[in-house]
Write a protein that holds these residues in place. Structure first.
Motif, PDB file in Angstrom:
ATOM      1  N   CYS A 153       0.814  -1.228   0.000  1.00 33.97           N
ATOM      2  CA  CYS A 153       0.000   0.000   0.000  1.00 33.97           C
ATOM      3  C   CYS A 153       0.840   1.269   0.000  1.00 33.97           C
ATOM      4  N   MET A 154       2.001   1.240   0.653  1.00 40.89           N
ATOM      5  CA  MET A 154       2.763   2.471   0.840  1.00 40.89           C
ATOM      6  C   MET A 154       3.137   3.171  -0.470  1.00 40.89           C
ATOM      7  N   PRO A 155       3.734   2.484  -1.474  1.00 41.74           N
ATOM      8  CA  PRO A 155       4.070   3.184  -2.721  1.00 41.74           C
ATOM      9  C   PRO A 155       2.842   3.735  -3.441  1.00 41.74           C
ATOM     10  N   LEU A 156       1.721   3.004  -3.380  1.00 38.52           N
ATOM     11  CA  LEU A 156       0.499   3.483  -4.032  1.00 38.52           C
ATOM     12  C   LEU A 156      -0.009   4.756  -3.359  1.00 38.52           C
ATOM     13  N   LEU A 157      -0.006   4.765  -2.036  1.00 35.10           N
ATOM     14  CA  LEU A 157      -0.461   5.952  -1.309  1.00 35.10           C
ATOM     15  C   LEU A 157       0.486   7.132  -1.538  1.00 35.10           C
ATOM     16  N   ALA A 158       1.800   6.865  -1.593  1.00 38.33           N
ATOM     17  CA  ALA A 158       2.765   7.948  -1.845  1.00 38.33           C
ATOM     18  C   ALA A 158       2.570   8.531  -3.246  1.00 38.33           C
ATOM     19  N   ALA A 159       2.275   7.670  -4.228  1.00 36.90           N
ATOM     20  CA  ALA A 159       2.039   8.159  -5.591  1.00 36.90           C
ATOM     21  C   ALA A 159       0.793   9.037  -5.650  1.00 36.90           C
ATOM     22  N   LYS A 204      12.230   4.837  -1.771  1.00 39.13           N
ATOM     23  CA  LYS A 204      12.034   5.356  -0.409  1.00 39.13           C
ATOM     24  C   LYS A 204      10.702   4.879   0.179  1.00 39.13           C
ATOM     25  N   SER A 205       9.643   5.000  -0.599  1.00 37.87           N
ATOM     26  CA  SER A 205       8.325   4.640  -0.066  1.00 37.87           C
ATOM     27  C   SER A 205       8.241   3.146   0.233  1.00 37.87           C
ATOM     28  N   VAL A 206       8.907   2.311  -0.568  1.00 39.36           N
ATOM     29  CA  VAL A 206       8.907   0.867  -0.281  1.00 39.36           C
ATOM     30  C   VAL A 206       9.650   0.586   1.025  1.00 39.36           C
ATOM     31  N   VAL A 207      10.808   1.217   1.207  1.00 36.64           N
ATOM     32  CA  VAL A 207      11.568   1.030   2.451  1.00 36.64           C
ATOM     33  C   VAL A 207      10.752   1.511   3.652  1.00 36.64           C
ATOM     34  N   PHE A 208      10.079   2.636   3.506  1.00 39.25           N
ATOM     35  CA  PHE A 208       9.246   3.138   4.601  1.00 39.25           C
ATOM     36  C   PHE A 208       8.075   2.180   4.874  1.00 39.25           C
ATOM     37  N   ALA A 247      15.187   9.026  10.117  1.00 36.07           N
ATOM     38  CA  ALA A 247      16.594   8.605  10.064  1.00 36.07           C
ATOM     39  C   ALA A 247      16.904   7.921   8.728  1.00 36.07           C
ATOM     40  N   LEU A 248      16.028   7.034   8.293  1.00 33.58           N
ATOM     41  CA  LEU A 248      16.246   6.350   7.011  1.00 33.58           C
ATOM     42  C   LEU A 248      16.186   7.332   5.850  1.00 33.58           C
ATOM     43  N   ASP A 249      15.310   8.336   5.969  1.00 34.33           N
ATOM     44  CA  ASP A 249      15.214   9.326   4.893  1.00 34.33           C
ATOM     45  C   ASP A 249      16.523  10.095   4.738  1.00 34.33           C
TER      46      ASP A 249
END
Length: 260
Positions: A153-159, A204-208, A247-249
């Motif tokens: 879900c994270m990459p889709l929501l970030a897009a 980034k969004s996948v890692v998050f 921190a990861l960012d």
């Protein structure tokens, strides 16, 4: 004297044990998450559940941040006579940084706390223990589908966040202030690199997504089986996931966009 010496040692030992348990739990989630694809219905249900939880706040926040970027960007670029670069400024700010980071922070506060509370309440209600007694692995049955769904879900929501942000910047910059629409879109198309800018933002969004899902499920699974323990666990999820995201960012930004 002895107690003052033993206390830091005890904290160090507890930290090392927690890191070991967290690493083992993360690797187990990754392995079982892939295996849960054999029961795709569980993953699809969780994608629908988690996505619906976060969709409205992500869309509204993206549009509002686009408004602010359009306004602030125009006032800054006007000093240098570069108002035509507003589209490029808004888009790079969103796809490189604000889209993945703000989406992850909102996702941790909305869906992450929900996952922690759900797992914590199942533990408090002894549902997870009942599964183990019936020889059903609760990590494989309950946690792994939620982990995979959150990562998906994270990459889709970030897009969606970035798309609504660009729309917000366009509405403020072009429709309200009067920046040329052709310059807005052409500067954006010429200046945004799909691989370096958009691709790194997706990474980034996948890692998050991995980070938020792991923290939420690990904290919920280790929560004390009491209402107070579940409440503390949800707070811990927000704090720990937010700090880990920032921190990861910093680390990924230094590695991805270092042109020297």
């Amino acid at each position: 004297m002895t107690r003052s010496i033993l206390s830091p040692l005890r904290m160090l030992v507890d930290f090392v044990v927690a890191v070991g348990q967290g690493t083992r739990f993360f690797l187990r989630l990754c392995g079982l998450g892939l295996l849960s694809l054999r029961r795709a219905r569980l993953v699809v249900d969780q994608v629908h559940f988690i996505g619906n939880y976060s969709l409205s706040i992500i869309l509204v926040s993206g549009l509002l941040i686009g408004f602010v970027l359009g306004l602030q960007g125009y006032y800054t670029l006007r000093r240098y006579g570069s108002e035509e670069a507003l589209g490029l400024l808004v888009t790079l700010s969103l796809v490189r940084e604000l889209g993945p980071v703000v989406t992850a922070l909102l996702f941790a506060g909305r869906a992450g706390t929900s996952l922690t509370a759900e797992v914590g309440l199942m533990k408090a209600g002894e549902q997870l223990d009942a599964m183990e007694m019936m020889a059903v692995d609760p990590v494989a049955r309950v946690l792994a589908p939620r982990f995979l769904a959150a990562v998906f879900c994270m990459p889709l929501l970030a897009a969606l966040f970035s798309a609504l942000g660009v729309l917000g910047g366009y509405l403020v910059g072009v429709e309200m202030i009067g920046v040329d629409a052709g310059a807005f879109w052409s500067q954006m198309q010429d200046g945004v690199d799909w691989l370096d800018d958009v691709g790194n933002g997706v990474v980034k969004s996948v890692v998050f997504g991995f980070t938020v899902a792991f923290v939420a499920l690990f904290v919920g699974y280790k929560a004390q089986a009491t209402p107070e323990g579940v409440a503390r666990a949800t707070t811990t999820t927000v704090v720990a996931a937010s700090l880990a995201i920032l921190a990861l960012d910093f680390i990924m930004t230094a590695l991805m966009f270092n042109t020297n």
